[in-house]
Every structure is written in structure tokens, then in C-alpha cells.
Design a protein around this motif. Structure first.
Motif, mmCIF file in Angstrom:
data_model
loop_
_atom_site.group_PDB
_atom_site.id
_atom_site.type_symbol
_atom_site.label_atom_id
_atom_site.label_comp_id
_atom_site.label_asym_id
_atom_site.label_seq_id
_atom_site.Cartn_x
_atom_site.Cartn_y
_atom_site.Cartn_z
ATOM 1 N N GLN A 1 0.659 -1.235 -0.012
ATOM 2 C CA GLN A 1 -0.025 0.098 -0.037
ATOM 3 C C GLN A 1 1.088 1.092 0.013
ATOM 4 O OE1 GLN A 1 -2.397 -0.914 3.366
ATOM 5 N NE2 GLN A 1 -4.245 -1.058 2.235
ATOM 6 N N LYS A 2 2.172 1.188 0.363
ATOM 7 C CA LYS A 2 3.027 2.365 0.356
ATOM 8 C C LYS A 2 4.198 2.045 -0.736
ATOM 9 C CE LYS A 2 1.499 3.267 4.918
ATOM 10 N NZ LYS A 2 1.739 3.737 6.323
ATOM 11 N N GLU A 3 4.624 3.405 -0.982
ATOM 12 C CA GLU A 3 5.891 3.334 -1.685
ATOM 13 C C GLU A 3 7.217 2.927 -0.951
ATOM 14 O OE1 GLU A 3 5.708 7.166 -3.796
ATOM 15 O OE2 GLU A 3 4.205 6.696 -5.109
ATOM 16 N N ARG A 4 8.372 3.032 -1.826
ATOM 17 C CA ARG A 4 9.691 2.711 -0.903
ATOM 18 C C ARG A 4 9.567 1.510 -0.065
ATOM 19 N NH1 ARG A 4 8.302 7.765 0.225
ATOM 20 N NH2 ARG A 4 8.898 7.439 2.444
ATOM 21 N N THR A 5 9.052 0.423 -0.749
ATOM 22 C CA THR A 5 8.926 -0.832 -0.021
ATOM 23 C C THR A 5 9.108 -1.962 -0.862
ATOM 24 O OG1 THR A 5 7.055 0.059 1.363
ATOM 25 C CG2 THR A 5 7.402 -2.205 1.354
ATOM 26 N N THR A 6 9.798 -2.893 -0.417
ATOM 27 C CA THR A 6 10.269 -4.205 -1.025
ATOM 28 C C THR A 6 9.708 -5.333 -0.007
ATOM 29 O OG1 THR A 6 11.730 -2.852 -2.275
ATOM 30 C CG2 THR A 6 11.869 -5.533 -2.350
ATOM 31 N N LEU A 7 9.195 -6.225 -0.550
ATOM 32 C CA LEU A 7 8.907 -7.619 0.216
ATOM 33 C C LEU A 7 10.147 -8.451 -0.150
ATOM 34 C CD1 LEU A 7 5.023 -8.336 0.023
ATOM 35 C CD2 LEU A 7 6.496 -6.951 1.515
ATOM 36 N N VAL A 8 10.743 -9.230 0.752
ATOM 37 C CA VAL A 8 11.834 -9.926 0.523
ATOM 38 C C VAL A 8 11.624 -11.257 1.306
ATOM 39 C CG1 VAL A 8 13.453 -8.181 -0.055
ATOM 40 C CG2 VAL A 8 13.292 -9.010 2.094
ATOM 41 N N PRO A 9 12.292 -12.506 1.045
ATOM 42 C CA PRO A 9 12.064 -13.535 1.799
ATOM 43 C C PRO A 9 12.587 -13.366 3.226
ATOM 44 C CG PRO A 9 12.604 -14.166 -0.431
ATOM 45 C CD PRO A 9 12.750 -12.920 -0.394
ATOM 46 N N PRO A 10 12.424 -14.268 4.091
ATOM 47 C CA PRO A 10 12.845 -14.006 5.568
ATOM 48 C C PRO A 10 14.307 -14.411 5.479
ATOM 49 C CG PRO A 10 11.101 -15.459 5.664
ATOM 50 C CD PRO A 10 11.203 -15.251 4.224
ATOM 51 N N ILE A 11 15.093 -13.736 6.527
ATOM 52 C CA ILE A 11 16.445 -13.834 6.623
ATOM 53 C C ILE A 11 16.823 -15.106 7.352
ATOM 54 C CG2 ILE A 11 18.524 -12.939 7.721
ATOM 55 C CD1 ILE A 11 17.134 -10.191 7.632
ATOM 56 N N ILE A 12 17.472 -16.202 6.735
ATOM 57 C CA ILE A 12 17.749 -17.465 7.183
ATOM 58 C C ILE A 12 19.158 -17.538 7.609
ATOM 59 C CG2 ILE A 12 17.700 -19.913 6.838
ATOM 60 C CD1 ILE A 12 14.892 -18.488 6.778
ATOM 61 N N ARG A 13 19.412 -17.858 8.903
ATOM 62 C CA ARG A 13 20.855 -17.804 9.402
ATOM 63 C C ARG A 13 21.452 -19.206 8.795
ATOM 64 N NH1 ARG A 13 19.915 -20.726 15.351
ATOM 65 N NH2 ARG A 13 17.801 -21.304 14.932
ATOM 66 N N PRO A 14 22.957 -18.705 8.727
ATOM 67 C CA PRO A 14 23.630 -20.106 8.105
ATOM 68 C C PRO A 14 23.482 -21.658 8.321
ATOM 69 C CG PRO A 14 25.012 -18.348 8.617
ATOM 70 C CD PRO A 14 23.737 -17.752 9.051
ATOM 71 N N GLU A 15 23.263 -21.682 9.788
ATOM 72 C CA GLU A 15 22.955 -23.041 10.141
ATOM 73 C C GLU A 15 21.686 -23.678 9.680
ATOM 74 O OE1 GLU A 15 25.327 -20.343 12.989
ATOM 75 O OE2 GLU A 15 23.518 -20.283 11.878
ATOM 76 N N ILE A 16 20.695 -22.888 9.480
ATOM 77 C CA ILE A 16 19.550 -23.379 8.845
ATOM 78 C C ILE A 16 19.677 -23.726 7.351
ATOM 79 C CG2 ILE A 16 16.941 -22.860 8.422
ATOM 80 C CD1 ILE A 16 17.737 -23.492 11.228
ATOM 81 N N LEU A 17 20.526 -22.977 6.700
ATOM 82 C CA LEU A 17 21.095 -22.928 5.311
ATOM 83 C C LEU A 17 21.460 -24.191 5.108
ATOM 84 C CD1 LEU A 17 21.870 -19.437 4.240
ATOM 85 C CD2 LEU A 17 19.668 -20.399 3.772
ATOM 86 N N ALA A 18 22.444 -24.537 6.315
ATOM 87 C CA ALA A 18 23.314 -25.697 6.039
ATOM 88 C C ALA A 18 22.645 -27.054 6.506
ATOM 89 C CB ALA A 18 24.597 -25.627 6.711
ATOM 90 N N ALA A 19 21.524 -26.858 7.104
ATOM 91 C CA ALA A 19 20.827 -28.070 7.700
ATOM 92 C C ALA A 19 20.282 -28.968 6.479
ATOM 93 C CB ALA A 19 19.664 -27.561 8.490
#
Length: 369
Positions: A176-194
Motif C-alpha cells: 500500500q506504500k511506496e519505497r517498500t520491497t517484500l523479501v524472503p525471511p532472513i535465514i541464518r547459515p546454520e539453517i541454510l546448511a541443515a
């Protein structure tokens, strides 16, 4: 580029996510000075020695399991003057040898105030802004409307008129507002490596350890194996295993769980979605952001949303696991690459010193399903 990074001390989710972003910024060659408070300060100071400075933070007050609005307001009014004095003294100290060019804030107020006083651009990175910058696609029940209104007011008052808002989310909503970007959640490296697998246990995370009947309740489902975190005990109670907290142990149990039961906290739900684990979400009362996360879990078919943990609710959740797994199989996320790329672009534009009077809208979304 010199970056002042603000992280709130309330809860460790902000610190865990900010740690990932700060690591990326340092790897890109930026100079980063971090301010935080409480437990978040301790975590970040250990991760980035010499870069993290302690300030006074804002804290929530609880009445039982729910956030007490009256107690929180009273606590804030009582401590704010002294906190502001100490924090701005800290900022004057920082300015002796560090001149920020931009402020990045994960829903942290004092760095925002510093930025406004020194006319610095602010980049917001957090999940809370979705409450005020996007249009909800779930019906808010009457009992939650007051919490929604309060949450919306608080979020709107946090970091207003920032240069850009990166909103982390596992569900897609129209902006509903400008200057806004939806991005996926930040995932920590330990979860990325799991390496996800499907074991026999259900992981239960309960931060509100006053629920003393939880073990007895779970024992009403003797054919299910539960691994329960939150009481910080190592005990066996038949089909319920109480687990003392260990980050490596928790991640291993999460990656191998057949499902999870948790509150409405964004971090664990996001990690469960990333690992394709069905979710039973029971949000803490009077926290609308948790209610919204739980409602979206159910709307997207990733699990169930209940007001309380009961044996019948647990049976209903476990009965639907196959459908939840099917819905989760469609979720795709390339680590943290979307946020990193967009953030790098924004910082490059800021660093060019050719800033438009009104930044061009960068409304973007991503495919969460």
C-alpha cells in the motif's frame, strides 16, 4: 561506506537476523558500527568484537503470558528520559572516530533518531512493517481488532519516512506504500546448511514456561513422540522428552522433525517454512504480529492456527500433516540472495550521492507460493 546499524535488545530474533545482514555488509567491504542492548548486545558483541556498542533499549512488560499495554507504557515513561540521555552520550562518543553515511535499522528507534538529527538516510529491514505497509488478506476477528489498531499505530510511529523499507515475510501481500520491497525471511547459515529429513518426533517450542500442564497434555497423545524445548531441562516423561537448550541440538531436532508446535514468533516459523515443516502456531495473546503470522500459516495451508494447545487441537493438526507438507513443497527461497541483492543496490544508490528528491518507488514482491 560507513553504516550505523541498530538492533533492538528485546528478544533474540532481531539479533539473529541482523547478524546475517551485518556479516554480509562486512563481506562487501563496508565499515559497520552496531548499537544494541540487553541479550542482543551480548550475542552481537561476541560475533563482531569491537564493532558493537551497548545502549539502553525498549522493553515489553508482561502480565502472565500476554503483553501488558499499561505496564509497558508505564515502564517506557519511567525509563525513557535517562535512556535517551545515555544513548545520545554514546552516539557522541561514536562520532569521535566514526562518521556514518547511512543508518540501517531492524525496528530500532535510537539509531533512527540519530539519523534524523544528522540528516542521514535510513534503511529499514524488519518483518513488522508489513502491518502498516501492506494490505492484509485475512479477516481480523473482533477480538483482535484492538490489538491490530495498536500494532499498526506503533509500527507507523517506528522509522517513519525512511528512505526504503525491506520487509521480510514468508507470505506475499499487496503493498500500500511506496519505497517498500517484500523479501524472503532472513535465514541464518546454520539453517541454510541443515539437511531436512522426516523423523518420528514433533518439535515443541514453548517460550512461556508457566504452562506447567503442557507435559501432561502432550502425554494424552501417547502414540506421538514430542521433543519439548523451553523449560531448559533434560528429562524423559514417557513420550515427552524435555530438552535443555542447545543451539546445535535444537537445529538438528528442527531439521529432522515431522512437524513443529510453536507460538507466532516470526523467526522459528520462517525457519520451519524454509525447511518445509508443518506448523501448529499458538500466538502469545495481545501480540498482533504473532496472530498475523499464525493466521497466514493456516491461510497458506502450511499448518494450523489455534488459540491454545489442547489434545484435540493437536490431533486435528497432526491429522492434516500430509496436506500441509504438500502446500509447503511449493515454497521456494534462494537463501538470502534476494535481500542482499536489493540492499546492495540501495546502498550503491545512496553512495552515489545523486539522490532524487523523492526516491522512485521500488514496489516488488516475490513468489512465496
Amino acid at each position: 561506506m560507513n553504516i550505523l546499524y541498530g538492533v533492538p535488545g528485546e528478544g533474540l530474533g532481531h539479533a539473529t537476523r541482523s547478524k546475517v545482514v551485518i556479516g554480509h555488509l562486512l563481506a562487501r567491504g563496508h565499515q559497520v558500527c552496531v548499537v544494541s542492548s540487553s541479550r542482543a548486545y551480548k550475542m552481537l558483541a561476541a560475533a563482531f568484537p569491537g564493532r558493537v556498542h551497548e545502549i539502553r533499549g525498549f522493553h515489553l512488560a508482561y502480565n502472565g503470558l500476554a503483553v501488558s499495554k499499561l505496564r509497558t507504557a508505564a515502564l517506557t515513561l519511567r525509563t525513557a528520559p535517562e535512556d535517551l540521555r545515555i544513548n545520545f552520550a554514546k552516539y557522541r562518543e561514536l562520532l569521535c572516530d566514526f562518521e556514518p553515511e547511512v543508518v540501517v535499522s531492524d525496528f530500532e528507534s535510537f539509531t533512527y533518531l540519530f539519523a534524523k538529527l544528522h540528516r542521514l538516510p535510513v534503511v529499514s529491514i524488519d518483518n513488522m512493517q508489513i502491518i502498516s505497509r501492506a494490505k492484509l488478506n485475512v479477516a481480523v476477528p473482533k477480538a483482535e481488532r484492538g490489538n491490530y489498531s495498536l500494532a499498526k499505530s506503533i509500527v507507523r510511529a517506528k522509522l517513519p519516512h525512511s528512505r526504503h523499507y525491506f520487509v521480510t515475510t514468508f507470505f506475499d501481500l499487496p503493498l500500500q506504500k511506496e519505497r517498500t520491497t517484500l523479501v524472503p525471511p532472513i535465514i541464518r547459515p546454520e539453517i541454510l546448511a541443515a539437511q531436512p529429513s522426516q523423523g518420528q518426533h514433533v518439535l515443541v517450542y514453548q517460550s512461556a514456561t508457566t504452562q506447567q500442564n503442557l507435559v501432561a497434555l502432550l502425554q494424552q497423545l501417547p502414540d506421538q513422540e514430542f521433543r519439548l524445548y523451553g523449560f531448559n531441562k533434560q528429562e524423559s516423561h514417557g513420550n515427552v522428552q524435555l530438552c535443555a537448550f542447545s543451539e546445535a541440538g535444537f537445529i538438528a531436532d528442527l531439521a529432522s522433525a515431522r512437524a513443529i508446535v510453536t507460538n507466532g514468533g516470526f523467526s522459528l516459523i520462517s525457519e520451519a517454512v524454509f525447511l518445509h515443516k508443518p506448523i501448529c502456531a499458538i500466538p502469545i495473546p495481545a501480540q498482533f504480529e504473532q496472530w498475523l503470522n499464525a493466521a497466514e500459516v493456516e491461510k497458506m495451508g502450511y499448518g494450523r492456527h489455534f488459540e491454545a494447545i489442547t489434545a484435540d487441537n493437536m490431533r486435528a493438526f497432526l491429522y492434516g500433516l500430509a496436506n500441509f507438507e504438500k502446500a509447503l513443497s511449493g515454497y521456494q527461497q534462494e537463501g538470502n540472495e534476494v535481500l542482499f541483492a536489493r540492499l546492495d543496490e540501495e546502498l550503491k544508490e545512496i553512495g552515489s550521492r545523486h539522490l532524487p528528491a523523492e526516491p522512485a518507488p521500488q514496489e516488488a514482491s516475490w513468489g512465496g507460493e
